[in-house]
Scaffold this active site. Sequence first.
Site, mmCIF file in Angstrom:
data_model
loop_
_atom_site.group_PDB
_atom_site.id
_atom_site.type_symbol
_atom_site.label_atom_id
_atom_site.label_comp_id
_atom_site.label_asym_id
_atom_site.label_seq_id
_atom_site.Cartn_x
_atom_site.Cartn_y
_atom_site.Cartn_z
ATOM 1 N N GLN A 65 -2.387 2.325 6.192
ATOM 2 C CA GLN A 65 -2.136 1.105 6.538
ATOM 3 C C GLN A 65 -2.297 -0.167 5.744
ATOM 4 O OE1 GLN A 65 -2.718 -1.538 10.518
ATOM 5 N NE2 GLN A 65 -3.866 0.210 10.639
ATOM 6 N N GLU A 74 -8.654 15.121 13.078
ATOM 7 C CA GLU A 74 -7.434 15.201 13.080
ATOM 8 C C GLU A 74 -7.332 16.746 12.722
ATOM 9 O OE1 GLU A 74 -4.888 12.291 11.144
ATOM 10 O OE2 GLU A 74 -4.448 11.663 13.240
HETATM 11 C C1 FAD Z 1 -5.544 14.210 6.766
HETATM 12 C C2 FAD Z 1 -5.394 12.760 6.673
HETATM 13 C C3 FAD Z 1 -4.958 12.129 7.660
HETATM 14 C C4 FAD Z 1 -5.034 10.647 7.407
HETATM 15 N N1 FAD Z 1 -4.418 9.729 8.611
HETATM 16 C C5 FAD Z 1 -4.316 8.303 8.355
HETATM 17 C C6 FAD Z 1 -3.706 7.641 9.340
HETATM 18 O O1 FAD Z 1 -3.628 8.344 10.530
HETATM 19 N N2 FAD Z 1 -3.443 6.545 9.190
HETATM 20 C C7 FAD Z 1 -3.905 5.767 8.223
HETATM 21 O O2 FAD Z 1 -3.754 4.628 7.929
HETATM 22 N N3 FAD Z 1 -4.401 6.426 7.088
HETATM 23 C C8 FAD Z 1 -4.847 7.868 7.261
HETATM 24 N N4 FAD Z 1 -5.334 8.478 6.273
HETATM 25 C C9 FAD Z 1 -5.697 7.819 4.841
HETATM 26 C C10 FAD Z 1 -4.365 7.503 4.216
HETATM 27 O O3 FAD Z 1 -3.755 8.589 3.689
HETATM 28 C C11 FAD Z 1 -4.507 7.219 2.635
HETATM 29 O O4 FAD Z 1 -5.880 6.013 3.022
HETATM 30 C C12 FAD Z 1 -3.518 6.701 1.875
HETATM 31 O O5 FAD Z 1 -2.815 7.838 1.537
HETATM 32 C C13 FAD Z 1 -4.143 5.989 0.514
HETATM 33 O O6 FAD Z 1 -2.847 5.279 -0.109
HETATM 34 P P1 FAD Z 1 -3.066 5.400 -1.593
HETATM 35 O O7 FAD Z 1 -1.591 4.744 -2.077
HETATM 36 O O8 FAD Z 1 -4.222 4.499 -1.927
HETATM 37 O O9 FAD Z 1 -3.120 6.774 -2.266
HETATM 38 P P2 FAD Z 1 -2.475 8.219 -1.979
HETATM 39 O O10 FAD Z 1 -1.342 8.125 -1.021
HETATM 40 O O11 FAD Z 1 -3.499 9.185 -1.986
HETATM 41 O O12 FAD Z 1 -1.668 8.292 -3.306
HETATM 42 C C14 FAD Z 1 -2.095 8.308 -4.786
HETATM 43 C C15 FAD Z 1 -1.036 8.838 -5.587
HETATM 44 O O13 FAD Z 1 -1.541 8.978 -6.779
HETATM 45 C C16 FAD Z 1 -1.188 10.213 -7.476
HETATM 46 N N5 FAD Z 1 -2.153 10.623 -8.631
HETATM 47 C C17 FAD Z 1 -3.558 10.692 -8.506
HETATM 48 N N6 FAD Z 1 -4.087 10.787 -9.540
HETATM 49 C C18 FAD Z 1 -3.161 10.550 -10.525
HETATM 50 C C19 FAD Z 1 -3.199 10.977 -11.929
HETATM 51 N N7 FAD Z 1 -4.400 11.110 -12.648
HETATM 52 N N8 FAD Z 1 -1.909 10.745 -12.816
HETATM 53 C C20 FAD Z 1 -0.898 10.471 -11.995
HETATM 54 N N9 FAD Z 1 -0.890 10.587 -10.467
HETATM 55 C C21 FAD Z 1 -2.061 10.723 -10.108
HETATM 56 C C22 FAD Z 1 -1.254 11.398 -6.416
HETATM 57 O O14 FAD Z 1 -0.582 12.478 -6.611
HETATM 58 C C23 FAD Z 1 -0.634 10.413 -5.236
HETATM 59 O O15 FAD Z 1 0.737 10.545 -5.261
HETATM 60 C C24 FAD Z 1 -5.343 10.004 6.450
HETATM 61 C C25 FAD Z 1 -5.755 10.831 5.264
HETATM 62 C C26 FAD Z 1 -5.650 12.132 5.370
HETATM 63 C C27 FAD Z 1 -6.342 13.050 4.073
#
Ligand code: FAD
Length: 395
Positions: free
Chosen positions: A314, A170
Amino acid sequence: MSRIPRIVILGAGYGGVVTAIRLQKHLNYNEADVTLVNKHEYHYITTHLHMPAAGTDKPENARIDISKLIDEFKIDFVKSTVAQIRPQDKKVILEDSTLSYDYLVIALGGEPETFGIPGLKEHALSIRSLNSVRYIREHIEFQFAKFKQEPQRKDYLTFVVGGAGFTGIEFLGELADRLPKLCREFDVDPALVQIINVEAAPSALPGFDQELVDYATTALKAKGVVFRLATAIKECTEDGVILANGEIIKAGTVVWTGGVRGNRLLEDAGFETMRGRAVVDSYLRTKEYDHVYVLGDCSIVLNEQGKPYPPTAQISIQQAEVCAHNLIATIRNSSLKEFSFHNRGTVASLGKGDAVGIVGTHKIKGYKAAMMKKAIDVRYLYIIGGIPLVIRKGL
Ligand SMILES: Cc1cc2nc3c(=O)[nH]c(=O)nc-3n(C[C@H](O)[C@H](O)[C@H](O)COP(=O)(O)OP(=O)(O)OC[C@H]3O[C@@H](n4cnc5c(N)ncnc54)[C@H](O)[C@@H]3O)c2cc1C
């Protein structure tokens, strides 16, 4: 427990925000105290970050203030960084205070996995937050400005992207759209610019449908991307990368997209992890504590073949829905739900107006796939912010 239970959610990414929104919707008044902790006052749409990283979209478009997503009468929002999780004491140490909980939801996302490759951590850039993509965008422009000062340094115009998984592909699509514009802006001959993808696996988008992989690589090659598949990066230096065969690619920019591991705070807390991702039971609780749930990129869920599902937005959203249900069920003494992943499909963009994907059992490509990607984004905005957010951000 005579007082009302305290639920603390760590991280306001996909997993954390959706859990908070579901709790806010379904918990009755005075059923639980819910606190959401995040290091920024905003949620970011990670699935968009490849665009602001390349400079084809503004970082603001991937940002949503948390205060616009939650009802602060129902959820306490604490802007702080988690420093330590102490499950044995039911406490979370923040940079400036300590929180106690009865139930904990850990949704702190992932970190780049560098597989111990020397220099990657120090010298490569990675797409992981709004701040990191602002940096990448500025860095790319700066390479053009530097080249104008030192025109013999063609390496400033070489861009290496490590990894040809979804994020790498991407980002390559956006970069290939953006660099010709920067060439015009800086009066640089486009023939001097190189975009090189280095991937250790023999194919781009490993594990994806071969016809769609071929479509994606052909489309990106037509935009000038050079693929070096079945080629591992041995080392990353200040000046570029050294490949496993000893070849040196001098490059002003190396962006690493080759892997994600769980947040290190989980290992430090003593949870059983695989590549930093906590092993959870079918209700999404850690093996060690049945009042600690782990979601998203810092959890690991195995498919029927016993292999981990790739970490995606997702799966994080679906986990959040089950986690919120299970928290409420625990408080109300009713039945918990087991998590099972329903793969609704995957779409990878290839730059403006082009994408590849599988939705249900259908393969899609081109403009239709790009529209599907947009529809998936709009659906997410609807889940977290309803029609007002869709109108504000998505249309
Ligand atoms: C460029 C890109 C494109 C993507 N495209 C897709 C797609 O098309 N479809 C798909 O399904 N997935 C996609 N993904 C993967 C998807 O974005 C991740 O799997 C998803 O964001 C995971 O969600 P999460 O809630 O685990 O973590 P995140 O969304 O990463 O959220 C974690 C949160 O925790 C916070 N945080 C971290 N450490 C600390 C701390 N020590 N103290 C306080 N806060 C903290 C961060 O600031 C963040 O707000 C993509 C990823 C990237 C990088």
